[in-house]
Design an enzyme around this catalytic site. Structure first.
Site, PDB file in Angstrom:
ATOM      1  N   ASP A 197      -5.758  -5.744  11.638  1.00  0.00           N
ATOM      2  CA  ASP A 197      -4.989  -4.658  12.285  1.00  0.00           C
ATOM      3  C   ASP A 197      -5.352  -3.225  11.549  1.00  0.00           C
ATOM      4  OD1 ASP A 197      -3.378  -4.854  10.225  1.00  0.00           O
ATOM      5  OD2 ASP A 197      -1.571  -5.693  11.436  1.00  0.00           O
ATOM      6  N   MET A 198      -4.740  -2.330  12.024  1.00  0.00           N
ATOM      7  CA  MET A 198      -4.849  -1.031  11.053  1.00  0.00           C
ATOM      8  C   MET A 198      -4.286  -0.729   9.796  1.00  0.00           C
ATOM      9  SD  MET A 198      -3.250   2.465  12.992  1.00  0.00           S
ATOM     10  CE  MET A 198      -3.769   4.147  12.278  1.00  0.00           C
TER      11      MET A 198
END
Length: 143
Positions: free
Chosen positions: A17-18
């Site tokens: 994810d980010m």
């Protein structure tokens, strides 16, 4: 005999994810892969079971995340069958970071046994040979 399957993988960039860690949703496909590898131990594939008329829909899931795996981390997923009844089964999973064998995540999935008509089946009555093979692989907690 208790059995624990082992599935190895390398974290892909698309699974992160980010924040740069594996997104929580990615663990369920990993659990599925580990469960598929486990089923091979009984001498058949998931798709062969489905062709025979044994479907294993998910009835519950859960996971606990201790630490985050990152891109290109090597991981080991251990899978064991912990509960088996004529109509249901439950698997547990442990995800480790390699090479240090650090426990990162634990999880479980529950499944029902149904036929192609989506009606519950009694695995022991309808498929006694598969029942026996699965029953022989259930992990029993030592006391």
């Amino acid at each position: 005999m208790s059995y624990i399957s082992e599935t190895y993988l390398t974290v892909r960039y698309a699974e992160t994810d980010m924040m740069g860690i594996v997104h929580h949703s990615r663990y369920y496909p990993w659990f599925e892969q580990a469960r598929t590898d486990f089923i091979k131990k009984i001498g058949m594939t998931y798709s062969e079971m489905e062709r025979m008329g044994i479907l294993l829909p998910l009835t519950e899931t859960g996971a606990k995340y201790y630490y985050g795996l990152k891109y290109e981390d090597e991981a080991l997923i251990k899978c064991k069958l912990v509960k088996l009844s004529v109509a249901r089964c439950e698997f547990e999973y442990e995800v480790y970071k390699l090479p240090e064998m650090k426990l990162m995540t634990t999880g479980k999935t529950g499944h029902g046994f149904i036929g192609h008509d989506f009606a519950p089946i009694n695995l022991r009555k309808k498929y006694p040979d598969i029942w026996e093979k699965m029953n022989s692989l259930v992990c029993v907690e030592e006391k």
